[in-house]
Design an enzyme around this catalytic site. Structure first.
Site, PDB file in Angstrom:
ATOM      1  N   HIS A 181       0.876  -1.175   0.000  1.00  0.00           N
ATOM      2  CA  HIS A 181       0.000   0.000   0.000  1.00  0.00           C
ATOM      3  C   HIS A 181       0.907   1.217   0.000  1.00  0.00           C
ATOM      4  O   HIS A 181       1.723   1.401   0.883  1.00  0.00           O
ATOM      5  CB  HIS A 181      -0.905   0.015   1.236  1.00  0.00           C
ATOM      6  CG  HIS A 181      -1.861   1.159   1.216  1.00  0.00           C
ATOM      7  ND1 HIS A 181      -3.077   1.082   0.576  1.00  0.00           N
ATOM      8  CD2 HIS A 181      -1.762   2.414   1.708  1.00  0.00           C
ATOM      9  CE1 HIS A 181      -3.688   2.246   0.698  1.00  0.00           C
ATOM     10  NE2 HIS A 181      -2.914   3.061   1.388  1.00  0.00           N
ATOM     11  N   CYS A 182       0.775   2.053  -1.018  1.00  0.00           N
ATOM     12  CA  CYS A 182       1.674   3.191  -1.211  1.00  0.00           C
ATOM     13  C   CYS A 182       1.108   4.449  -0.544  1.00  0.00           C
ATOM     14  O   CYS A 182       0.014   4.893  -0.902  1.00  0.00           O
ATOM     15  CB  CYS A 182       1.877   3.444  -2.696  1.00  0.00           C
ATOM     16  SG  CYS A 182       2.988   4.823  -3.038  1.00  0.00           S
ATOM     17  N   PRO A 183       1.852   5.033   0.386  1.00  0.00           N
ATOM     18  CA  PRO A 183       1.356   6.260   1.018  1.00  0.00           C
ATOM     19  C   PRO A 183       1.404   7.460   0.087  1.00  0.00           C
ATOM     20  O   PRO A 183       0.685   8.436   0.281  1.00  0.00           O
ATOM     21  CB  PRO A 183       2.300   6.447   2.208  1.00  0.00           C
ATOM     22  CG  PRO A 183       3.550   5.736   1.828  1.00  0.00           C
ATOM     23  CD  PRO A 183       3.123   4.593   0.955  1.00  0.00           C
TER      24      PRO A 183
END
Length: 124
Positions: free
Chosen positions: A81-83
């Protein structure tokens, strides 16, 4: 001091191209579907609950499928999950994400080269 209006037309255009590309590839990464698995409503009741069963999504997951705790969906080919994009990176947007990383490195190198060039102009 070298101001933006003192840059050569080549550098101005190159800067525009680099910034446009960076923004484009970022948006492409953020917009593309990462591989969200949408459960089939009619098959939900017939699914056997195995070790690869997702209780939250009510689906049988493949080996490369993972449930993202941030997005609350199962992602096919889940990477992380990419911030920075605020979404998952999976099979559907992995290539644009790698292009985004590569272009970010290129953008940093470009900025460093432009800074060194400006410093050399000031020193001379």
């Amino acid at each position: 001091v070298v101001y933006a209006h003192q840059q050569t037309p080549f550098m101005k255009n190159l800067t525009r191209i680099v910034v446009f590309w960076q923004a484009f590839i970022y948006l492409l990464t953020a917009i593309k579907n990462p591989g969200i698995i949408i459960p089939n409503e009619s098959a939900r009741e017939n699914q056997p609950k195995t070790a690869n069963y997702c209780d939250e999504c009510n689906i049988v997951k493949e080996n490369s499928t993972y449930h993202c705790e941030d997005c609350h969906v199962c992602i096919e080919g889940y990477d992380h999950h990419c911030p920075w994009t605020g979404k998952c990176i999976g099979r559907g947007n992995l290539i644009p994400f790698y292009l985004f990383l590569l272009s970010t490195v290129g953008y940093i190198v470009f900025c460093m080269m432009a800074t060194v060039s400006s410093i050399q102009k000031i020193a001379n």
